[in-house]
Design a protein around this motif. Structure first.
Motif, PDB file in Angstrom:
ATOM      1  N   TYR A 102      -2.420  10.023 -19.788  1.00 23.91           N
ATOM      2  CA  TYR A 102      -2.634   9.128 -18.644  1.00 23.91           C
ATOM      3  C   TYR A 102      -2.470   7.651 -19.027  1.00 23.91           C
ATOM      4  CZ  TYR A 102      -4.502  13.063 -15.981  1.00 23.91           C
ATOM      5  OH  TYR A 102      -4.642  14.253 -15.324  1.00 23.91           O
ATOM      6  N   ASP A 103      -2.807   7.296 -20.275  1.00 26.45           N
ATOM      7  CA  ASP A 103      -2.732   5.897 -20.707  1.00 26.45           C
ATOM      8  C   ASP A 103      -1.344   5.298 -20.505  1.00 26.45           C
ATOM      9  OD1 ASP A 103      -5.333   6.086 -21.480  1.00 26.45           O
ATOM     10  OD2 ASP A 103      -4.858   6.648 -23.546  1.00 26.45           O
ATOM     11  N   PHE A 104      -0.344   6.152 -20.630  1.00 27.88           N
ATOM     12  CA  PHE A 104       1.047   5.729 -20.496  1.00 27.88           C
ATOM     13  C   PHE A 104       1.284   4.987 -19.179  1.00 27.88           C
ATOM     14  CE2 PHE A 104       5.539   6.676 -19.503  1.00 27.88           C
ATOM     15  CZ  PHE A 104       6.147   6.306 -20.684  1.00 27.88           C
ATOM     16  N   PHE A 105       0.562   5.430 -18.114  1.00 27.31           N
ATOM     17  CA  PHE A 105       0.799   4.846 -16.791  1.00 27.31           C
ATOM     18  C   PHE A 105       0.345   3.392 -16.715  1.00 27.31           C
ATOM     19  CE2 PHE A 105       0.122   9.467 -15.656  1.00 27.31           C
ATOM     20  CZ  PHE A 105       1.477   9.740 -15.700  1.00 27.31           C
ATOM     21  N   SER A 161       0.826  -1.204   0.000  1.00 30.96           N
ATOM     22  CA  SER A 161       0.000   0.000   0.000  1.00 30.96           C
ATOM     23  C   SER A 161       0.863   1.257   0.000  1.00 30.96           C
ATOM     24  CB  SER A 161      -0.925   0.022   1.220  1.00 30.96           C
ATOM     25  OG  SER A 161      -1.781  -1.082   1.186  1.00 30.96           O
ATOM     26  N   ALA A 162       1.980   1.207   0.722  1.00 33.30           N
ATOM     27  CA  ALA A 162       2.918   2.336   0.702  1.00 33.30           C
ATOM     28  C   ALA A 162       3.441   2.534  -0.723  1.00 33.30           C
ATOM     29  CB  ALA A 162       4.067   2.091   1.674  1.00 33.30           C
ATOM     30  N   MET A 163       3.717   1.413  -1.396  1.00 32.00           N
ATOM     31  CA  MET A 163       4.179   1.480  -2.787  1.00 32.00           C
ATOM     32  C   MET A 163       3.110   2.107  -3.681  1.00 32.00           C
ATOM     33  SD  MET A 163       4.984  -1.688  -5.433  1.00 32.00           S
ATOM     34  CE  MET A 163       3.338  -2.407  -5.446  1.00 32.00           C
ATOM     35  N   ASN A 164       1.876   1.598  -3.567  1.00 30.53           N
ATOM     36  CA  ASN A 164       0.811   2.090  -4.437  1.00 30.53           C
ATOM     37  C   ASN A 164       0.517   3.566  -4.209  1.00 30.53           C
ATOM     38  OD1 ASN A 164       0.312  -0.236  -5.889  1.00 30.53           O
ATOM     39  ND2 ASN A 164      -1.022  -1.076  -4.308  1.00 30.53           N
ATOM     40  N   ALA A 165       0.471   3.972  -2.962  1.00 33.54           N
ATOM     41  CA  ALA A 165       0.131   5.364  -2.657  1.00 33.54           C
ATOM     42  C   ALA A 165       1.124   6.312  -3.320  1.00 33.54           C
ATOM     43  CB  ALA A 165       0.116   5.579  -1.146  1.00 33.54           C
ATOM     44  N   ALA A 166       2.422   6.032  -3.133  1.00 32.35           N
ATOM     45  CA  ALA A 166       3.438   6.918  -3.705  1.00 32.35           C
ATOM     46  C   ALA A 166       3.442   6.845  -5.225  1.00 32.35           C
ATOM     47  CB  ALA A 166       4.815   6.567  -3.156  1.00 32.35           C
ATOM     48  N   SER A 167       3.222   5.634  -5.766  1.00 35.48           N
ATOM     49  CA  SER A 167       3.263   5.469  -7.220  1.00 35.48           C
ATOM     50  C   SER A 167       2.131   6.245  -7.878  1.00 35.48           C
ATOM     51  CB  SER A 167       3.161   4.001  -7.591  1.00 35.48           C
ATOM     52  OG  SER A 167       4.247   3.290  -7.049  1.00 35.48           O
ATOM     53  N   PHE A 168       0.919   6.121  -7.325  1.00 36.17           N
ATOM     54  CA  PHE A 168      -0.211   6.794  -7.965  1.00 36.17           C
ATOM     55  C   PHE A 168      -0.143   8.297  -7.776  1.00 36.17           C
ATOM     56  CE2 PHE A 168      -1.430   2.517  -8.452  1.00 36.17           C
ATOM     57  CZ  PHE A 168      -2.306   2.489  -9.524  1.00 36.17           C
ATOM     58  N   GLU A 169       0.296   8.737  -6.609  1.00 39.92           N
ATOM     59  CA  GLU A 169       0.464  10.178  -6.393  1.00 39.92           C
ATOM     60  C   GLU A 169       1.531  10.719  -7.350  1.00 39.92           C
ATOM     61  OE1 GLU A 169      -1.561  11.580  -4.209  1.00 39.92           O
ATOM     62  OE2 GLU A 169      -0.817  13.624  -4.413  1.00 39.92           O
ATOM     63  N   GLY A 170       2.634   9.967  -7.469  1.00 43.09           N
ATOM     64  CA  GLY A 170       3.750  10.425  -8.305  1.00 43.09           C
ATOM     65  C   GLY A 170       3.419  10.426  -9.791  1.00 43.09           C
ATOM     66  N   MET A 171       2.523   9.520 -10.212  1.00 40.88           N
ATOM     67  CA  MET A 171       2.157   9.492 -11.635  1.00 40.88           C
ATOM     68  C   MET A 171       0.961  10.391 -11.915  1.00 40.88           C
ATOM     69  SD  MET A 171       2.756   5.603 -13.010  1.00 40.88           S
ATOM     70  CE  MET A 171       1.882   4.764 -11.717  1.00 40.88           C
ATOM     71  N   TYR A 172      -0.219   9.971 -11.438  1.00 41.06           N
ATOM     72  CA  TYR A 172      -1.457  10.648 -11.842  1.00 41.06           C
ATOM     73  C   TYR A 172      -1.534  12.083 -11.295  1.00 41.06           C
ATOM     74  CZ  TYR A 172      -3.002   6.187 -13.653  1.00 41.06           C
ATOM     75  OH  TYR A 172      -3.090   5.034 -14.379  1.00 41.06           O
ATOM     76  N   SER A 173      -1.256  12.255 -10.009  1.00 41.58           N
ATOM     77  CA  SER A 173      -1.418  13.593  -9.431  1.00 41.58           C
ATOM     78  C   SER A 173      -0.365  14.558  -9.957  1.00 41.58           C
ATOM     79  CB  SER A 173      -1.349  13.525  -7.901  1.00 41.58           C
ATOM     80  OG  SER A 173      -2.309  12.619  -7.433  1.00 41.58           O
ATOM     81  N   ALA A 197       6.953  12.456 -15.962  1.00 37.42           N
ATOM     82  CA  ALA A 197       7.727  13.372 -16.806  1.00 37.42           C
ATOM     83  C   ALA A 197       7.751  12.902 -18.254  1.00 37.42           C
ATOM     84  CB  ALA A 197       9.149  13.504 -16.272  1.00 37.42           C
ATOM     85  N   LEU A 198       7.698  11.574 -18.451  1.00 37.19           N
ATOM     86  CA  LEU A 198       7.807  11.032 -19.806  1.00 37.19           C
ATOM     87  C   LEU A 198       6.450  10.834 -20.470  1.00 37.19           C
ATOM     88  CD1 LEU A 198      10.508   8.281 -19.086  1.00 37.19           C
ATOM     89  CD2 LEU A 198      10.877  10.520 -20.151  1.00 37.19           C
ATOM     90  N   ALA A 199       5.375  10.856 -19.669  1.00 37.40           N
ATOM     91  CA  ALA A 199       4.067  10.449 -20.184  1.00 37.40           C
ATOM     92  C   ALA A 199       3.479  11.474 -21.151  1.00 37.40           C
ATOM     93  CB  ALA A 199       3.102  10.245 -19.019  1.00 37.40           C
ATOM     94  N   PHE A 226       1.247  14.318 -12.768  1.00 37.38           N
ATOM     95  CA  PHE A 226       0.959  14.581 -14.182  1.00 37.38           C
ATOM     96  C   PHE A 226      -0.170  15.608 -14.326  1.00 37.38           C
ATOM     97  CE2 PHE A 226      -0.979  13.527 -18.344  1.00 37.38           C
ATOM     98  CZ  PHE A 226       0.136  13.661 -19.142  1.00 37.38           C
ATOM     99  N   THR A 227      -1.206  15.470 -13.505  1.00 40.95           N
ATOM    100  CA  THR A 227      -2.318  16.421 -13.545  1.00 40.95           C
ATOM    101  C   THR A 227      -1.844  17.831 -13.212  1.00 40.95           C
ATOM    102  OG1 THR A 227      -3.838  14.686 -12.877  1.00 40.95           O
ATOM    103  CG2 THR A 227      -4.605  16.936 -12.618  1.00 40.95           C
ATOM    104  N   ARG A 228      -1.026  17.944 -12.180  1.00 38.16           N
ATOM    105  CA  ARG A 228      -0.556  19.277 -11.790  1.00 38.16           C
ATOM    106  C   ARG A 228       0.423  19.838 -12.821  1.00 38.16           C
ATOM    107  NH1 ARG A 228      -1.436  17.056  -6.460  1.00 38.16           N
ATOM    108  NH2 ARG A 228       0.588  16.134  -6.107  1.00 38.16           N
ATOM    109  N   MET A 229       1.131  18.946 -13.519  1.00 37.37           N
ATOM    110  CA  MET A 229       2.122  19.399 -14.500  1.00 37.37           C
ATOM    111  C   MET A 229       1.450  19.806 -15.808  1.00 37.37           C
ATOM    112  SD  MET A 229       5.701  17.571 -15.425  1.00 37.37           S
ATOM    113  CE  MET A 229       4.988  15.958 -15.527  1.00 37.37           C
TER     114      MET A 229
END
Lengths: 324, 263
Positions: free
Chosen positions: B176-179, B78-90, B171-173, B92-95
Motif C-alpha cells: 500500500y505504501d507505493f500509492f 472529487s471524481a478524480m479522487n474517487a476513481a483513483s482511490f478505488e483503482g489503487m487501494y480497493s 498492478a505495479l505496487a 489492490f486489496t481485491r488482487m
C-alpha cells in the motif's frame, strides 16, 4: 441445463469430450519455467474419469503449479494440456464452466455473508436464478453450514471457511473438482467430515483432482495418484499398489546409533536399513526376528507399523516427505 | 504454445465485466447507508467553510461567485479522487489480500473481464461520490440550473480517465505504501494546480503548459461551465485528453494486471 437437481442424488453422467473410460485431464511433456527455474519438468498425466486422483509431494514439488496450468491461470512453457478433450489455451472458459476449484487459501468474499458468497459465485457462472436458490440451500446442508447462511465470513472458524470454499466450488455442479491441499491446517474432526464429503462426490461419479502432502489423506481418498518431487513425477499408481511395489510390508522405526543397528539387524535376511536424522528405519517382510533382536538390547526405543506412502517417498527420493 | 505469455495483446473483455461491476455495486450497497452522512456532510463543510468563508474576501473569480467556482472545481477533483482511490487501494486489496480475483479466475471470467469491470466500477464510484456534492452545491445556490446534469456523464468520463493509471499503480505496487508516491507526486499537485481553487491563468506560462498536459485541468474545463450554465470552450480538446488517458490507462493496466495474475 435442464434438470439442475443437486448431483449427489443424480450421479454424474457421461462427460462431454471424454470417451467412457477416457481421461478427463491429459498432459504431455508439460513444463513450467519461472525466471529460468523449472517448477514442472515435462510431466505426462492421464487423469481418469470418476474417482479421486492425487498429486502427492512436498511443498515446492510442482503440484500447485500443475493445477494452475490445468485451470489456465498459468500458461505452460511447453508441452500440451487438455481438459475434457479441450485444449486449455483455447477453451479455458468452457473448461472453467465445468470445473470446481478449492484453492489452497480460503478466499471467500469478506464483504458478503455465507449464502451471498454462493449466490455471487453463481452469477460468475451465469446460472439461472431458479437453479441457484435450491442449490445454495442444498450445498449449505451438504457442507453443514445451513445455520450460518446469513453470517458474515469473519465470524466463521477456519473449518467453516474451508467448508464454504468447498460448497462454493460445487455451485456450478462441476464434472471435475480441483482441490489444492483441501484439509491443510484443519482439526481432525473437520478433516474427517471433508474426507467423507469428498468420497461421496467421488462415488457420485465426479472426477476429483487433489494435491496433498498428507500421506493419510492420499491413502484414504485417492484411487490413483502421482508422487511428485522437484517438478517431476517419480511414481504413479494406486496407493496400495505403490506401497507393495516399492517397499516391504513393515517398518520398525528405531532410535539408536547407526553402528549398533547395523551390528544388530544388518545380518538378518530380507531386512533393509535406512536412516533419516536420528531415526533408523528397518524395512522387513517379517517383523518377528527384528523385534526379537531389538528385545535383546535393553533401553532401545522402537515402534513398528505397516509401511505407507511415506516410506515409498523416502525410498524413491532419499528424503522424507514432510521435511523436504 | 510458446514460452512467452501473450501479455501485450489487446484487451478482450466480455459480459463478465458487468458481473464484476455488479459485485462491487452489491458490496457498496451494503455500506451505503453508513456512508451517506459523510457523502453529504463533507461537501457541506468544504463549500460552506471555503466557499462562503474565502468567498467573502475573494468575491468573483473567472466571472463566477467564488462558491460556484470552487464547487465546480471540487466536483471534478472529487471524481478524480474517487476513481483513483478505488483503482489503487480497493483493486489492490481485491488482487492481493482478499484474493477476490483468484476466486473469480476459477470461473469462466477472464482477467480482461475483471479489469474492464473494475474500470467501469471506478467511474461509477466517481458519479456516486459527485452526485451528493452536486446536490449540496445546488442547495447552496452554486449551480446555475438543471443543465448541470450534463456534467454527470463527464464525472463518469473523469472516473474512467483516472481509473486506468490508478489500476496500473495497483498492478505495479508491492504494498500500500507505493500509492503514497502516486498521490503525493501526481494527485495532490494536480489538485492544487489544475484550476480547482483558482484559475490556471494565474500560473506562470511554463506551469500553465505543464498543467495542460495533465487531465484534471481538462476535467475542470468541462465541469465548470456545465455547472455554471454555459457551453464549455474547447470541449473537443478536453474530451480527447480525458478519453486518451482513459484508453492508455486501460491498455496499460490490463497488460500489467495480466502479468501479475497470470504467470
Amino acid at each position: 441445463m435442464q434438470d439442475q437437481e443437486w448431483a449427489l442424488e443424480h450421479p454424474q453422467g457421461p462427460v462431454a469430450g471424454v470417451a467412457p473410460g477416457g481421461s478427463v485431464v491429459v498432459a504431455r511433456g508439460l513444463t513450467k519455467a519461472f525466471d529460468g527455474r523449472l517448477a514442472v519438468r515435462g510431466i505426462d498425466l492421464d487423469v481418469p474419469q470418476g474417482g479421486c486422483f492425487g498429486f502427492l509431494g512436498p511443498n515446492g514439488a510442482g503440484k500447485t503449479t500443475t493445477l494452475r496450468m490445468i485451470l489456465g491461470q498459468s500458461p505452460p512453457s511447453s508441452g500440451t494440456l487438455s481438459v475434457f478433450g479441450l485444449p486449455v489455451e483455447r477453451s479455458i472458459r468452457e473448461i472453467r464452466a465445468r470445473t470446481g476449484v478449492v484453492p489452497q487459501a480460503d478466499n471467500a468474499d469478506p464483504d458478503f455473508t455465507v449464502a451471498e458468497n454462493l449466490r455471487m459465485y453463481a452469477r460468475y457462472f451465469r446460472l439461472p436464478r431458479a437453479v441457484v436458490a435450491p442449490r445454495v440451500r442444498e450445498l449449505l446442508e451438504f457442507m453443514e453450514l445451513a445455520d450460518r447462511a446469513d453470517d458474515p465470513i469473519k465470524s466463521l472458524s477456519g473449518g467453516m471457511k474451508r467448508r464454504l470454499t468447498i460448497a462454493r466450488a460445487l455451485i456450478n455442479d462441476p464434472e471435475l473438482i480441483i482441490l489444492d491441499e483441501p484439509t491443510t491446517g484443519l482439526d481432525p474432526q473437520v478433516r474427517r467430515m471433508i474426507w467423507n464429503r469428498l468420497r461421496q462426490l467421488g462415488h457420485a461419479g465426479k472426477t476429483l483432482l487433489l494435491t496433498t502432502h498428507y500421506m493419510d489423506e492420499a491413502e484414504r481418498l485417492c484411487d490413483d495418484l502421482v508422487v511428485m518431487d522437484g517438478g517431476r513425477i517419480i511414481a504413479q499408481g494406486a496407493p496400495r499398489a505403490l506401497v507393495e511395489a516399492h517397499v516391504e510390508p513393515y517398518v520398525v522405526e528405531i532410535q539408536g546409533d547407526a553402528a549398533t543397528l547395523q551390528r544388530l539387524l544388518g545380518s538378518l535376511p530380507g531386512v533393509r536399513l535406512e536412516r533419516v536424522g536420528e531415526t533408523g528405519y528397518c524395512y522387513t517382510a517379517s517383523l518377528a526376528p527384528v523385534l526379537e533382536r531389538l528385545g535383546q538390547v535393553p533401553g532401545i526405543s522402537h515402534r513398528h507399523r505397516p509401511t505407507t506412502l511415506e516410506d515409498v517417498f523416502l525410498r524413491i527420493t532419499g528424503h522424507e516427505l514432510r521435511e523436504a | 504454445m510458446g514460452a512467452s505469455t501473450p501479455i501485450a495483446i489487446l484487451p478482450r473483455p466480455r459480459g463478465g465485466a458487468f458481473i464484476v461491476w455488479l459485485r462491487n455495486l452489491l458490496v457498496w450497497r451494503k455500506l451505503m447507508v453508513a456512508g451517506l452522512f459523510l457523502a453529504f456532510g463533507e461537501p457541506f463543510v468544504y463549500l460552506l467553510g471555503l466557499g462562503y468563508g474565502l468567498g467573502r474576501f475573494i468575491g468573483e473569480v473567472g466571472g463566477l461567485p467564488y462558491l460556484a467556482f470552487l464547487a465546480s472545481g471540487l466536483l471534478a477533483s472529487s471524481a478524480m479522487n474517487a476513481a483513483s482511490f478505488e483503482g489503487m487501494y480497493s483493486v489492490f486489496t481485491r488482487m492481493t489480500h482478499q484474493q477476490t480475483y483468484d476466486a473469480i479466475l476459477a470461473t469462466p471470467l477472464s482477467v480482461d473481464d475483471i479489469v474492464a469491470g473494475e474500470m467501469l466500477w471506478c467511474a461509477t464510484k466517481s458519479v456516486i461520490v459527485t452526485l451528493p456534492i452536486l446536490v449540496v452545491a445546488a442547495l447552496l445556490g452554486a449551480v446555475a440550473g438543471p443543465a448541470a446534469v450534463l456534467a454527470v456523464p463527464v464525472f463518469f468520463l473523469i472516473g474512467l480517465c483516472f481509473a486506468g493509471p490508478a489500476m496500473l499503480m495497483a498492478a505495479l505496487a508491492p504494498s500500500y505504501d507505493f500509492f503514497n508516491y502516486y498521490v503525493t507526486l501526481l494527485i495532490t499537485p494536480m489538485f492544487i494546480f489544475s484550476g480547482v481553487f483558482y484559475p490556471v491563468t494565474t500560473l506562470p506560462g511554463f506551469a500553465q503548459a505543464l498543467v495542460q498536459l495533465l487531465p484534471l485541468s481538462h476535467a475542470v474545463g468541462l465541469v465548470r461551465p456545465l455547472v455554471a450554465g454555459s457551453a464549455p470552450a474547447d470541449a473537443g480538446l478536453h474530451l480527447v485528453v480525458l478519453l486518451g488517458y482513459a484508453a492508455a490507462g486501460y491498455l496499460a493496466s490490463t497488460w500489467f494486471i495480466r502479468r501479475r495474475l497470470v504467470r
